[in-house]
Write a protein that holds these residues in place. Structure first.
Motif, PDB file in Angstrom:
ATOM      1  N   MET B  25       0.826  -1.213   0.000  1.00 25.62           N
ATOM      2  CA  MET B  25       0.000   0.000   0.000  1.00 25.62           C
ATOM      3  C   MET B  25       0.865   1.270   0.000  1.00 25.62           C
ATOM      4  O   MET B  25       0.440   2.295  -0.537  1.00 25.62           O
ATOM      5  N   VAL B  26       2.065   1.204   0.581  1.00 32.64           N
ATOM      6  CA  VAL B  26       2.991   2.347   0.492  1.00 32.64           C
ATOM      7  C   VAL B  26       3.360   2.555  -0.980  1.00 32.64           C
ATOM      8  O   VAL B  26       3.326   3.683  -1.497  1.00 32.64           O
ATOM      9  N   PHE B  27       3.665   1.458  -1.668  1.00 36.39           N
ATOM     10  CA  PHE B  27       3.973   1.487  -3.102  1.00 36.39           C
ATOM     11  C   PHE B  27       2.784   2.063  -3.894  1.00 36.39           C
ATOM     12  O   PHE B  27       2.947   2.960  -4.731  1.00 36.39           O
ATOM     13  N   VAL B  28       1.566   1.579  -3.589  1.00 30.12           N
ATOM     14  CA  VAL B  28       0.343   2.045  -4.258  1.00 30.12           C
ATOM     15  C   VAL B  28       0.143   3.556  -4.044  1.00 30.12           C
ATOM     16  O   VAL B  28      -0.203   4.278  -4.969  1.00 30.12           O
ATOM     17  N   GLY B  29       0.418   4.015  -2.827  1.00 27.42           N
ATOM     18  CA  GLY B  29       0.238   5.432  -2.499  1.00 27.42           C
ATOM     19  C   GLY B  29       1.144   6.339  -3.305  1.00 27.42           C
ATOM     20  O   GLY B  29       0.792   7.465  -3.626  1.00 27.42           O
ATOM     21  N   VAL B  30       2.343   5.845  -3.638  1.00 25.71           N
ATOM     22  CA  VAL B  30       3.327   6.658  -4.349  1.00 25.71           C
ATOM     23  C   VAL B  30       3.172   6.524  -5.868  1.00 25.71           C
ATOM     24  O   VAL B  30       3.283   7.500  -6.602  1.00 25.71           O
ATOM     25  N   VAL B  31       2.867   5.305  -6.347  1.00 27.31           N
ATOM     26  CA  VAL B  31       2.774   5.059  -7.792  1.00 27.31           C
ATOM     27  C   VAL B  31       1.366   5.377  -8.326  1.00 27.31           C
ATOM     28  O   VAL B  31       1.217   5.818  -9.463  1.00 27.31           O
ATOM     29  N   GLY B  32       0.346   5.180  -7.492  1.00 29.58           N
ATOM     30  CA  GLY B  32      -1.046   5.388  -7.889  1.00 29.58           C
ATOM     31  C   GLY B  32      -1.330   6.708  -8.577  1.00 29.58           C
ATOM     32  O   GLY B  32      -2.023   6.729  -9.600  1.00 29.58           O
ATOM     33  N   PRO B  33      -0.808   7.844  -8.042  1.00 29.00           N
ATOM     34  CA  PRO B  33      -1.117   9.140  -8.652  1.00 29.00           C
ATOM     35  C   PRO B  33      -0.771   9.225 -10.143  1.00 29.00           C
ATOM     36  O   PRO B  33      -1.395   9.992 -10.876  1.00 29.00           O
ATOM     37  N   PHE B  34       0.185   8.403 -10.602  1.00 29.89           N
ATOM     38  CA  PHE B  34       0.555   8.439 -12.013  1.00 29.89           C
ATOM     39  C   PHE B  34      -0.558   7.901 -12.921  1.00 29.89           C
ATOM     40  O   PHE B  34      -0.466   8.005 -14.142  1.00 29.89           O
ATOM     41  N   ALA B  35      -1.621   7.346 -12.323  1.00 30.37           N
ATOM     42  CA  ALA B  35      -2.791   6.907 -13.097  1.00 30.37           C
ATOM     43  C   ALA B  35      -3.380   8.065 -13.897  1.00 30.37           C
ATOM     44  O   ALA B  35      -4.104   7.848 -14.873  1.00 30.37           O
ATOM     45  N   THR B  36      -3.083   9.302 -13.496  1.00 30.99           N
ATOM     46  CA  THR B  36      -3.616  10.479 -14.189  1.00 30.99           C
ATOM     47  C   THR B  36      -2.903  10.747 -15.524  1.00 30.99           C
ATOM     48  O   THR B  36      -3.424  11.471 -16.372  1.00 30.99           O
ATOM     49  N   LEU B  37      -1.737  10.128 -15.743  1.00 27.44           N
ATOM     50  CA  LEU B  37      -0.975  10.410 -16.972  1.00 27.44           C
ATOM     51  C   LEU B  37      -1.760  10.153 -18.273  1.00 27.44           C
ATOM     52  O   LEU B  37      -1.752  11.028 -19.147  1.00 27.44           O
ATOM     53  N   PRO B  38      -2.462   9.008 -18.429  1.00 30.02           N
ATOM     54  CA  PRO B  38      -3.224   8.831 -19.685  1.00 30.02           C
ATOM     55  C   PRO B  38      -4.263   9.946 -19.889  1.00 30.02           C
ATOM     56  O   PRO B  38      -4.472  10.406 -21.011  1.00 30.02           O
ATOM     57  N   ILE B  75       3.058  17.598   7.795  1.00 32.73           N
ATOM     58  CA  ILE B  75       2.950  17.911   9.223  1.00 32.73           C
ATOM     59  C   ILE B  75       3.073  16.649  10.075  1.00 32.73           C
ATOM     60  O   ILE B  75       3.782  16.650  11.085  1.00 32.73           O
ATOM     61  N   VAL B  76       2.400  15.556   9.667  1.00 39.34           N
ATOM     62  CA  VAL B  76       2.483  14.336  10.472  1.00 39.34           C
ATOM     63  C   VAL B  76       3.698  13.481  10.108  1.00 39.34           C
ATOM     64  O   VAL B  76       3.929  12.431  10.699  1.00 39.34           O
ATOM     65  N   GLY B  77       4.487  13.956   9.120  1.00 38.00           N
ATOM     66  CA  GLY B  77       5.740  13.277   8.777  1.00 38.00           C
ATOM     67  C   GLY B  77       5.566  11.895   8.162  1.00 38.00           C
ATOM     68  O   GLY B  77       6.388  11.002   8.395  1.00 38.00           O
ATOM     69  N   LYS B  78       4.481  11.701   7.372  1.00 37.80           N
ATOM     70  CA  LYS B  78       4.245  10.401   6.737  1.00 37.80           C
ATOM     71  C   LYS B  78       4.561  10.475   5.249  1.00 37.80           C
ATOM     72  O   LYS B  78       3.772  11.011   4.460  1.00 37.80           O
ATOM     73  N   LEU B  79       5.707   9.929   4.864  1.00 35.54           N
ATOM     74  CA  LEU B  79       6.162   9.946   3.473  1.00 35.54           C
ATOM     75  C   LEU B  79       5.134   9.392   2.486  1.00 35.54           C
ATOM     76  O   LEU B  79       4.905  10.019   1.441  1.00 35.54           O
ATOM     77  N   PRO B  80       4.469   8.244   2.762  1.00 34.50           N
ATOM     78  CA  PRO B  80       3.516   7.738   1.765  1.00 34.50           C
ATOM     79  C   PRO B  80       2.360   8.696   1.527  1.00 34.50           C
ATOM     80  O   PRO B  80       1.728   8.658   0.476  1.00 34.50           O
ATOM     81  N   ILE B  81       2.059   9.559   2.512  1.00 36.41           N
ATOM     82  CA  ILE B  81       0.978  10.534   2.323  1.00 36.41           C
ATOM     83  C   ILE B  81       1.470  11.728   1.525  1.00 36.41           C
ATOM     84  O   ILE B  81       0.856  12.126   0.545  1.00 36.41           O
ATOM     85  N   TYR B  82       2.636  12.300   1.897  1.00 33.62           N
ATOM     86  CA  TYR B  82       3.012  13.547   1.212  1.00 33.62           C
ATOM     87  C   TYR B  82       3.637  13.324  -0.161  1.00 33.62           C
ATOM     88  O   TYR B  82       3.442  14.146  -1.046  1.00 33.62           O
ATOM     89  N   VAL B  83       4.340  12.207  -0.378  1.00 37.06           N
ATOM     90  CA  VAL B  83       4.923  11.980  -1.707  1.00 37.06           C
ATOM     91  C   VAL B  83       3.812  11.740  -2.733  1.00 37.06           C
ATOM     92  O   VAL B  83       3.738  12.419  -3.756  1.00 37.06           O
ATOM     93  N   GLY B  84       2.918  10.794  -2.456  1.00 35.09           N
ATOM     94  CA  GLY B  84       1.825  10.485  -3.382  1.00 35.09           C
ATOM     95  C   GLY B  84       0.955  11.698  -3.659  1.00 35.09           C
ATOM     96  O   GLY B  84       0.632  12.000  -4.806  1.00 35.09           O
ATOM     97  N   ASN B  85       0.601  12.427  -2.592  1.00 39.16           N
ATOM     98  CA  ASN B  85      -0.278  13.580  -2.776  1.00 39.16           C
ATOM     99  C   ASN B  85       0.447  14.772  -3.386  1.00 39.16           C
ATOM    100  O   ASN B  85      -0.176  15.601  -4.056  1.00 39.16           O
ATOM    101  N   GLY B  86       1.768  14.850  -3.192  1.00 39.89           N
ATOM    102  CA  GLY B  86       2.555  15.889  -3.859  1.00 39.89           C
ATOM    103  C   GLY B  86       2.522  15.678  -5.372  1.00 39.89           C
ATOM    104  O   GLY B  86       2.319  16.616  -6.147  1.00 39.89           O
TER     105      GLY B  86
END
Lengths: 107, 107
Positions: B25-38, B75-86
């Motif tokens: 799920m950490v992987f999904v959180g970071v890679v998932g946002p790229f679903a917007t590319l198509p 703020i909460v220091g959670k990489l899977p949250i801020y990288v994916g959402n960034g």
């Protein structure tokens, strides 16, 4: 391990605001998925002739991703994760169905 | 408080699989946002004439929501949250800009 900003905030007299922000993000997680409603209105009702501009691939991935987060949220027992993603999953599936109806198989 | 399914799993001999699922799920959180590319490819390159079918309101809300999750993750220091959402925030803003360029102000 270094303290996170949240931990520093909780110890300071801003802790009060951190708790409010946490509560606000729970609200955002549950209400946010409804942001897809205007897109569904365009796809099904007002701009169906432009459905081919929608990416079936993107929306199918969104549906699959929100389903994974929904399952994950259920397993870890976090309501803000499974409620928001459950709503997203339904709305994303409606986008997928709408694209298939109005544009057929596309990328 | 009732045990969550995750806690029950961790105590059972399925705990091993729960840890793998968390990592996935950490992987999904970071890679998932790229679903917007198509969707970006369709908007900017192949189906720009259908840009009016995109909801400026939906994509603006997605951009604002991902920015909120990005700030919260920092703020909460959670990489899977801020990288994916960034990543989401940047791609959603590109959708907003693309809609404004190719369709102008719409709902």
């Amino acid at each position: 391990m270094a303290e996170t900003l949240a931990e520093k905030l909780e110890k300071s007299n801003l802790g009060h605001w951190m708790a409010r922000f946490e509560g606000f993000m729970v609200f955002v997680g549950v209400v946010g998925p409804f942001a897809t409603l205007p897109q569904l209105v365009k796809l099904y009702f007002t701009h169906s002739q432009h459905a081919t501009g929608q990416s079936l691939l993107s929306w199918s991935l969104y549906a699959a991703l929100s389903m994974l987060w929904f399952i994950y949220g259920m397993i870890v027992g976090k309501l803000p994760i499974y409620v928001g993603n459950g709503i997203s999953m339904i709305l994303n599936l409606l986008m997928v169905i709408g694209i298939l109806i109005h544009a057929g198989v596309t990328f």
